[in-house]
Design a protein around this motif. Structure first.
Motif, PDB file in Angstrom:
ATOM      1  N   ILE B 146     -23.077 -28.391  23.049  1.00  0.00           N
ATOM      2  CA  ILE B 146     -22.364 -27.211  23.544  1.00  0.00           C
ATOM      3  C   ILE B 146     -20.945 -27.589  23.959  1.00  0.00           C
ATOM      4  O   ILE B 146     -19.967 -26.929  23.592  1.00  0.00           O
ATOM      5  CB  ILE B 146     -23.141 -26.588  24.718  1.00  0.00           C
ATOM      6  CG1 ILE B 146     -24.476 -26.042  24.222  1.00  0.00           C
ATOM      7  CG2 ILE B 146     -22.343 -25.482  25.370  1.00  0.00           C
ATOM      8  CD1 ILE B 146     -25.467 -25.808  25.314  1.00  0.00           C
ATOM      9  N   PHE B 147     -20.838 -28.695  24.696  1.00  0.00           N
ATOM     10  CA  PHE B 147     -19.539 -29.158  25.155  1.00  0.00           C
ATOM     11  C   PHE B 147     -18.621 -29.443  23.964  1.00  0.00           C
ATOM     12  O   PHE B 147     -17.456 -29.025  23.935  1.00  0.00           O
ATOM     13  CB  PHE B 147     -19.763 -30.421  25.990  1.00  0.00           C
ATOM     14  CG  PHE B 147     -18.556 -30.896  26.732  1.00  0.00           C
ATOM     15  CD1 PHE B 147     -17.659 -29.992  27.267  1.00  0.00           C
ATOM     16  CD2 PHE B 147     -18.330 -32.244  26.917  1.00  0.00           C
ATOM     17  CE1 PHE B 147     -16.555 -30.429  27.962  1.00  0.00           C
ATOM     18  CE2 PHE B 147     -17.230 -32.690  27.606  1.00  0.00           C
ATOM     19  CZ  PHE B 147     -16.336 -31.778  28.122  1.00  0.00           C
ATOM     20  N   ALA B 148     -19.184 -30.132  22.961  1.00  0.00           N
ATOM     21  CA  ALA B 148     -18.400 -30.502  21.787  1.00  0.00           C
ATOM     22  C   ALA B 148     -17.919 -29.262  21.056  1.00  0.00           C
ATOM     23  O   ALA B 148     -16.756 -29.182  20.648  1.00  0.00           O
ATOM     24  CB  ALA B 148     -19.243 -31.366  20.855  1.00  0.00           C
ATOM     25  N   VAL B 150     -17.402 -26.262  22.246  1.00  0.00           N
ATOM     26  CA  VAL B 150     -16.370 -25.576  23.030  1.00  0.00           C
ATOM     27  C   VAL B 150     -15.030 -26.291  22.876  1.00  0.00           C
ATOM     28  O   VAL B 150     -13.990 -25.667  22.654  1.00  0.00           O
ATOM     29  CB  VAL B 150     -16.776 -25.483  24.513  1.00  0.00           C
ATOM     30  CG1 VAL B 150     -15.624 -24.975  25.349  1.00  0.00           C
ATOM     31  CG2 VAL B 150     -17.962 -24.579  24.671  1.00  0.00           C
ATOM     32  N   MET B 151     -15.058 -27.659  22.931  1.00  0.00           N
ATOM     33  CA  MET B 151     -13.825 -28.417  22.773  1.00  0.00           C
ATOM     34  C   MET B 151     -13.228 -28.193  21.391  1.00  0.00           C
ATOM     35  O   MET B 151     -12.015 -28.078  21.235  1.00  0.00           O
ATOM     36  CB  MET B 151     -14.082 -29.920  22.973  1.00  0.00           C
ATOM     37  CG  MET B 151     -14.287 -30.339  24.381  1.00  0.00           C
ATOM     38  SD  MET B 151     -12.952 -29.867  25.477  1.00  0.00           S
ATOM     39  CE  MET B 151     -11.816 -31.192  25.246  1.00  0.00           C
ATOM     40  N   ILE B 154     -11.556 -24.825  21.330  1.00  0.00           N
ATOM     41  CA  ILE B 154     -10.270 -24.903  22.029  1.00  0.00           C
ATOM     42  C   ILE B 154      -9.250 -25.554  21.115  1.00  0.00           C
ATOM     43  O   ILE B 154      -8.134 -25.092  20.957  1.00  0.00           O
ATOM     44  CB  ILE B 154     -10.390 -25.757  23.310  1.00  0.00           C
ATOM     45  CG1 ILE B 154     -11.313 -25.110  24.319  1.00  0.00           C
ATOM     46  CG2 ILE B 154      -9.022 -25.968  23.930  1.00  0.00           C
ATOM     47  CD1 ILE B 154     -11.589 -26.027  25.490  1.00  0.00           C
TER      48      ILE B 154
END
Lengths: 305, 220
Positions: B146-148, B150-151, B154
């Motif tokens: 999930i973090f990846a 989102v990054m 961005i």
């Protein structure tokens, strides 16, 4: 998230660090050692791209070292105890703030050290220190979360850089671009023309770049008539597609071949507009806020293990 | 997802894309010439990668909600296939770049973004191999996934707005709007996008079913 919890957890981290002093000292040693090794190889750094790259590489690895112990400093039992006392989100925020604090100190000290050993090309020091601090917040947000993930896995020492490096690239692209803007108050552009391989590297200071269209040469469509300020002559220069809005002098570095000047870099002595600063700092802050929000969502779900 | 109809649509669209994409007349544009046909292969591969990675992230979210290892397996399978399409897009882009820009890897925001997307998901696979406990592996990798993503969003959303790109549609280059007026191109392109996406979904579907069966055999 609860502010009083964050306050207590932050002061706990701070006091532990003051008691141990191992974290900050190891980072200081890292920063001084790396800049000193660079100093042994290069006396004075005058090329902007290398100055820029080396500075951020040192910051990157110092920060990864700094963040590597974020969650491993607490033993498993301490972590369980903390999870009973406070909400996981407060723990993450406190750790992030503490890391940001540590990283800003590292960044500023690195800047001092680096200026001392390798020279300083930055024109606006306050803006650059602001950049270091904003960057430290962003790094802390990403590195705290990746450290939370990697500290749960085995081989976590080598896992941490692997997980965090690709995620930090968005920051670095903005940071490198903004540092290029701040270096010497000059705008820096890089070009590579294959036809300019022969000949000596020269530098001319010129003004009045007048764009001309070249119908013969398809690849490099526009060239400029540059007025050389020292020799008072006009030269044909290929510098790429650049808008020159001001009439201030421009420094062209490149090679001259058959009477035509092929620029490899341009130094535009223009004042950097406030809008471009706002754009870059704003982008950094925006990314940091998004990362913090994602961390707030994700951390409680992985804190249980 | 076991129905037949969308697979038939996929086959029809892919046959049309590959065959008619090579046969159709294309506008003779300066420097692009025949390489403009890459629009039917290279661009939809990126779309497919993004769709597959988005689905992978959504399954990660579902795993976090329901804590069922089934969703973790599906999420990983989609990430694998998404990465595969990313590499395909990278290779087709490199070949195309050699003949139009003169270099395999010019410094371009979209190329950097693509390279980072692939790097992030390689880091994701390394993370998965570093954890032994299944439950722990699933939740850690779902969090990283999930973090990846989102990054990545961005990165692809913010960075190209700060700098110029060599790609069509950026930095003064003609964009898709001008190609759209050419019906010969859009006739194939609008079929190619759903075709490639359906193909990606099909591969990921087969892969995730295979992984689920493997997991079942392993647990017996």
């Amino acid at each position: 998230m609860n502010f009083s919890e964050v306050k207590y957890l932050f002061s706990k981290e701070f006091q532990l660090e003051l008691r141990r002093k191992s974290g900050i000292n190891s980072i200081l040693l890292f920063v001084v050692a790396t800049t000193f090794v660079s100093f042994l190889a290069i006396d004075q750094l005058e090329q902007a791209p290398i100055w820029n790259a080396l500075f951020w590489i040192i910051i990157l690895f110092a920060n990864i070292n700094a963040a590597n112990n974020t969650f491993r400093n607490d033993s498993e039992n301490t972590q369980l105890y903390l999870n009973q006392l406070a909400h996981p989100n407060s723990i993450l925020i406190a750790k992030t703030l503490y890391n940001a604090f540590l990283m800003s100190i590292t960044g500023v000290l690195n800047y001092l050290c680096y200026s001392l050993f390798l020279g300083n090309l930055i024109s606006n020091h306050l803006l650059f220190i602001a950049l270091i601090i904003v960057a430290a917040l962003g790094f802390a947000a990403v590195l705290s979360l990746t450290n939370a993930i990697s500290s749960k896995a085995s081989f976590n020492n080598s896992l941490m850089p692997i997980l965090s490096l690709p995620l930090l690239v968005p920051f670095f692209i903005i940071l490198v671009a903004q540092t290029n803007h701040l270096i010497g108050n000059k705008e820096y552009h890089d070009f590579n023309y294959s036809s300019a391989r022969e000949g000596m590297e020269t530098e001319i200071i010129c003004s009045n770049l007048i764009a001309q269209n070249d119908s013969n040469n398809q690849k490099e469509q526009t060239y400029f008539l540059a007025t050389d300020l020292q020799q008072k002559t006009r030269k044909v220069a290929y510098v790429g597609d650049i808008n020159f809005e001001n009439n201030q002098p421009i420094i062209l570095k490149g090679k001259e071949y058959k009477g035509i000047f092929y620029a490899s870099s341009i130094w535009n002595k223009a004042n950097i507009s406030a809008i471009s600063n706002v754009k870059y700092y704003g982008a950094l802050v925006l990314i940091t806020i998004i990362v913090l929000l994602v961390g707030q969502f994700l951390f409680p779900k992985i804190a249980k293990f | 997802m076991r129905q037949l109809w969308w697979k038939i649509i996929c086959i029809v669209l892919m046959v049309y894309t590959v065959a008619y994409g090579l046969l159709t007349d294309v506008p003779a544009l300066h420097t692009l010439h025949e390489t403009i046909r890459n629009l039917f292969y290279h661009v939809p591969m990126w779309f497919t990668m993004f769709v597959l990675l988005l689905i992978s992230m959504i399954y990660g979210l579902i795993y976090m909600k329901k804590r069922d290892l089934k969703y973790d397996t599906i999420s990983t399978a989609f990430a694998h296939v998404g990465c595969f399409f990313g590499i395909l897009g990278f290779v087709t882009g490199m070949l195309w770049g050699k003949y139009t820009w003169g270099s395999y890897l010019p410094k371009d925001p979209k190329i950097i973004g693509a390279a980072i997307a692939i790097l992030i998901y390689f880091a994701y696979f390394i993370l998965r191999s570093a954890v032994n406990d299944e439950e722990k592996k699933a939740s850690l990798s779902a969090a990283y996934n999930i973090f990846a993503f989102v990054m990545l969003m961005i990165f692809t959303g913010v960075y190209p707005r700060l700098v110029d790109s060599l790609h069509p549609g950026n930095g003064g280059n003609p964009g898709f709007d001008s190609y759209d007026r050419d019906t010969r191109l859009s006739a194939v392109f609008y079929a190619a996008v759903p075709g490639w996406i359906l193909l990606g979904l099909w591969i990921a579907n087969v892969r995730s079913r295979m992984d689920l069966i493997n997991a079942k055999i392993k647990n017996k």
